[in-house]
Design an enzyme around this catalytic site. Sequence first.
Site, PDB file in Angstrom:
ATOM      1  N   GLY A 243      16.281  53.775  54.302  1.00 25.28           N
ATOM      2  CA  GLY A 243      14.387  53.458  54.068  1.00 25.28           C
ATOM      3  C   GLY A 243      14.411  54.078  55.237  1.00 25.28           C
ATOM      4  O   GLY A 243      13.236  53.957  55.588  1.00 25.28           O
ATOM      5  N   LYS A 244      15.177  54.515  55.862  1.00 28.08           N
ATOM      6  CA  LYS A 244      14.718  54.871  57.256  1.00 28.08           C
ATOM      7  C   LYS A 244      13.763  55.902  57.361  1.00 28.08           C
ATOM      8  O   LYS A 244      12.676  55.841  57.747  1.00 28.08           O
ATOM      9  CB  LYS A 244      15.612  55.301  58.414  1.00 28.08           C
ATOM     10  CG  LYS A 244      17.025  53.786  58.418  1.00 28.08           C
ATOM     11  CD  LYS A 244      17.691  54.519  59.277  1.00 28.08           C
ATOM     12  CE  LYS A 244      19.217  55.360  58.934  1.00 28.08           C
ATOM     13  NZ  LYS A 244      19.952  54.931  57.608  1.00 28.08           N
ATOM     14  N   HIS A 461      47.143  44.056  34.924  1.00 31.06           N
ATOM     15  CA  HIS A 461      47.210  44.069  36.120  1.00 31.06           C
ATOM     16  C   HIS A 461      45.582  42.934  36.610  1.00 31.06           C
ATOM     17  O   HIS A 461      45.405  42.010  36.875  1.00 31.06           O
ATOM     18  CB  HIS A 461      46.828  46.297  36.817  1.00 31.06           C
ATOM     19  CG  HIS A 461      46.650  45.606  38.079  1.00 31.06           C
ATOM     20  ND1 HIS A 461      47.139  45.680  38.886  1.00 31.06           N
ATOM     21  CD2 HIS A 461      45.563  46.025  38.908  1.00 31.06           C
ATOM     22  CE1 HIS A 461      46.817  46.143  40.139  1.00 31.06           C
ATOM     23  NE2 HIS A 461      45.485  45.961  40.028  1.00 31.06           N
ATOM     24  N   GLU A 462      44.765  44.300  35.376  1.00 28.06           N
ATOM     25  CA  GLU A 462      43.459  43.612  35.626  1.00 28.06           C
ATOM     26  C   GLU A 462      43.357  42.532  35.469  1.00 28.06           C
ATOM     27  O   GLU A 462      42.128  41.593  35.417  1.00 28.06           O
ATOM     28  CB  GLU A 462      42.155  44.551  35.160  1.00 28.06           C
ATOM     29  CG  GLU A 462      42.797  45.779  34.802  1.00 28.06           C
ATOM     30  CD  GLU A 462      42.186  46.275  36.978  1.00 28.06           C
ATOM     31  OE1 GLU A 462      41.437  45.471  37.135  1.00 28.06           O
ATOM     32  OE2 GLU A 462      42.561  47.462  36.781  1.00 28.06           O
ATOM     33  N   HIS A 465      43.811  39.913  37.982  1.00 27.35           N
ATOM     34  CA  HIS A 465      42.977  39.221  39.024  1.00 27.35           C
ATOM     35  C   HIS A 465      41.956  38.890  39.014  1.00 27.35           C
ATOM     36  O   HIS A 465      41.133  38.006  39.642  1.00 27.35           O
ATOM     37  CB  HIS A 465      42.119  41.048  39.304  1.00 27.35           C
ATOM     38  CG  HIS A 465      42.739  42.206  40.308  1.00 27.35           C
ATOM     39  ND1 HIS A 465      42.975  41.981  41.585  1.00 27.35           N
ATOM     40  CD2 HIS A 465      43.444  43.418  39.771  1.00 27.35           C
ATOM     41  CE1 HIS A 465      43.790  42.861  41.516  1.00 27.35           C
ATOM     42  NE2 HIS A 465      43.946  44.311  40.951  1.00 27.35           N
ATOM     43  N   ASP A 536      44.471  48.138  46.462  1.00 29.61           N
ATOM     44  CA  ASP A 536      44.444  46.592  46.427  1.00 29.61           C
ATOM     45  C   ASP A 536      44.537  46.521  47.731  1.00 29.61           C
ATOM     46  O   ASP A 536      44.623  45.391  48.806  1.00 29.61           O
ATOM     47  CB  ASP A 536      45.135  45.479  45.655  1.00 29.61           C
ATOM     48  CG  ASP A 536      44.433  46.404  43.838  1.00 29.61           C
ATOM     49  OD1 ASP A 536      42.714  46.165  44.334  1.00 29.61           O
ATOM     50  OD2 ASP A 536      45.212  45.644  43.115  1.00 29.61           O
TER      51      ASP A 536
END
Length: 681
Positions: A243-244, A461-462, A465, A536
């Site tokens: 927001g500059k 794999h997921e 995690h 990863d």
Amino acid sequence: MAEKEPEKTQDTGPKNKKPKFNFYWIYGILAVSFLILQALSWDSGSEKVNWGELKTMISEGDVERIVLVNKEQAEIYIKKDQLSRPKYENVRGGNFAASRAHYVYMITSPDKFEEKLSEAQVNLAEKDQIYIENETRKNWGGEILGWILPILILVGAWFFIMRMMSKGSGGAGGQIFNIGKSKAQLFDKSTSVSLNFNDVAGLEEAKVEVMEIVDFLKNPSKYTTLGGKIPKGALLVGPPGTGKTLLAKAVAGEAKVPFFSISGSDFVEMFVGVGASRVRDLFKQAKEKAPCIIFIDEIDAIGRARGRNAMTGANDERENTLNQLLTEMDGFATNTGVIIIAATNRADILDRALMRAGRFDRQIHVELPDLEERKAIFNVHLKPLKYNKTIVVEFLAKQTPGFSGADIANVCNEAALIGARKNKKIIDKQDFMDAIDRIIGGLEKRNKIISQAEKGVIAFHEAGHAAVSWLLEYAHPLVKVTIVPRGKALGAAWYLPEERQITTFEQMFDEMTSALGGRASEEINFGKVSTGALNDLEKVTKQAFAMVTYFGLNKTIGNISFYDSSGQQEYSFHKPYSEKTAEIIDSEISKLVESAYDRAKDLLTKNKDKLQKLATLLLEKEVIFSEDLENVFGKRPYGSENITDALVIDPDVKEVLEKLIEPTEKKEAKDKKKSKKEDKA
């Protein structure tokens, strides 16, 4: 009866206002000149005659005199007493002046014409003999036209070409006469900005800083009575989308003073010296309209540190532009009432002379919004939307950690587009969730062809995690896991990270272990690993490098940081440490990553049956949520993170901190209750 007074009309300007110059006047002047010169060069309007007719006139004694003009034509004058004859009816009276010839005979050779004339007068008396009068005439109009007309045509063509070139600003020759002029857009009373500080959500600290500048311009006596001086410049620094530029627009709307807006790249041109010329012209205009504000967006385009690039040679156009800007901001001459506001997201590469006090007196850091600021930003962007009012804004703010103001605006817009795509009348909660997923993970690709074997690897794999993050204390809490491809990713897991200001070794190590959980799951269940863990591994390697070289979180390297906040190191060919230290760094990074990987494998081996159950569920449903993990693994063993547990080991210190933190937590809980009541109201 008294005469009625004429109605008074509004005076829009001076009574004797001179008309503005129009380029088409030149064309009109050329046309009129051409017509006048043509009129001057027209012939006399005399009747043309052939030799037979002329011979008859001469033999009958009707010709008074013959004038040979420029040896090209003979002008025949008839005697006045003979003009009454019927044959001369067409040349007598009317438009024929006394000095104008009645007939004209075109000759080819003066000598032959004289011979013929002598033969025609053989039978005439001496008194009736005609002798040729020679006369040389100059056609001044034709000669002037012959000289001036080509020049006028060339000048007109040159003006026309330059006018066409100046109309097109896109080409290299565009606006060739104004190339050294400033391209700044001026906002004043006639072109005011409707945006104000009420339209800028969050950024409270930054607004206080810039509001003070606006207040100084409106009420200078409030500060000058105490001996204060107006700040010469303010630099807005922060990540993209925070927001500059929006804040600068709000300043333009609030200040009610002339506001010049320009981008840093507008100073840069292919011609040498143009940038410096535009800077001079900008400040010249600003001084004439002082007090005023100049806003330079993306100032790093011209404000980079000088002398970094040796390949540009001695005459670097960008450096010349920067030198001129430095001189104008705080040089020998003073700029009273001219304030410069600049914005950049690369403050580390700016020249130190630009950053010093007296040029940019204050640096305003515009950071990514926190939870409360995200709520305020959501409230601004939700105003024009037709959405379900039961949606809790705080929930949306919690689902978007690390989002900038621009990202939140994009979320609201995407939610509206998704709702419209589904032919909904209002936007519901699921549309916002889909929009957040779309921005984080990319577009969902359900039609992507993936074999069952690959799908199984992705699911494990997921699941790896998700399982590791669930079992570790400082890992981020899971929101949902999917094996539906999104963007370039074949699967994804969404977490809700805690918004920390400082991080410990244990927290970072838990995050690394969680990131390596996917590859560890592949090795445990399939006995081999795939390339799916590239993202990863990249993340973990960078994190380990930062822990060892930047944050001093490695015992072997010790309390040493090789981080360079000035940005000089990226231009250097030499590392700030020796070859031996580099070997130690490589070794420690490898040890750290491998220990995190072994830890992930141990955790998953102990919970292998639950891991397989979770992966099977993921294959069936394709998307699972934190509730599904709770059903498989049970309630998460660690609650909300406590800063005293993460940082403090000494019981006495812990007790002191808890006493300090407890009132703060009570106050925050009280504020939350108050905000909920306000939302309901």
